[in-house]
Enzyme design. Structure first.
Site, PDB file in Angstrom:
ATOM      1  N   ASN A  56       0.829  -1.193   0.000  1.00  8.35           N
ATOM      2  CA  ASN A  56       0.000   0.000   0.000  1.00  8.35           C
ATOM      3  C   ASN A  56       0.875   1.259   0.000  1.00  8.35           C
ATOM      4  OD1 ASN A  56      -2.252   1.760   0.420  1.00  8.35           O
ATOM      5  ND2 ASN A  56      -3.320   0.110   1.479  1.00  8.35           N
ATOM      6  N   HIS A  96      22.529   0.338  13.070  1.00  7.71           N
ATOM      7  CA  HIS A  96      23.636   1.216  13.417  1.00  7.71           C
ATOM      8  C   HIS A  96      24.168   0.844  14.801  1.00  7.71           C
ATOM      9  CE1 HIS A  96      22.972   3.709   9.929  1.00  7.71           C
ATOM     10  NE2 HIS A  96      21.686   3.622  10.172  1.00  7.71           N
TER      11      HIS A  96
END
Length: 152
Positions: free
Chosen positions: A83, A113
């Site tokens: 979507n 990270h």
């Protein structure tokens, strides 16, 4: 081991070498093109998807807008749908099965990270003579017939 091999192996790697910035830039431009094409122009959309996300099967429909980092690291199965506002940071492999429905505003995020700021902060790399940061990544697999409606 190359930086790309490290990336797919889940090891710390430099995301700013081995043409990775250029590959991301190309994908970002293809996403912009895809997003600018009306939904009624299925042929043009499919032409861009073939280049952006070559590992997609028949019947894939991406509502748009989309944003991918590489696109080429994504495999999407038959009759799968995403979507509005589908974002995939595919620094690692993203595998989406057949008949998967992905709700609006979903993000699939493979980069990870470092948690310690000393490792996470930008530093100067003598080898490339550039300021960089390092990261690692993990693959994502969404199996057949799933409905995903939140960020992964």
């Amino acid at each position: 081991m190359t930086e790309k091999e490290k990336m797919f192996a889940g090891k710390i790697y430099n995301p700013f070498c081995e043409n990775m910035p250029e590959e991301r830039r190309k994908a970002h431009e293809l996403c912009q093109k895809y997003n600018s094409i009306p939904e009624t122009d299925a042929k043009s959309r499919e032409s861009i998807l073939k280049e952006l996300m070559p590992n997609h099967k028949e019947g894939v429909y991406l509502q748009g807008p989309i944003q991918f980092d590489f696109g080429t690291h994504i495999t999407m199965g038959r009759n799968s749908y995403a979507n509005f506002n589908f974002c995939v940071l595919d620094e690692n492999k993203v595998t989406i099965g057949d008949n998967v429905f992905i709700g609006p505003n979903c993000s699939l995020l493979t980069p990870i990270h470092p948690l310690c700021y000393e490792d996470r902060n930008i530093f100067h790399c003598e080898k490339t003579n550039a300021n960089i940061n390092i990261e690692y990544s993990a693959p994502i697999v969404i199996e057949d017939n799933c409905w995903s409606f939140f960020d992964i």
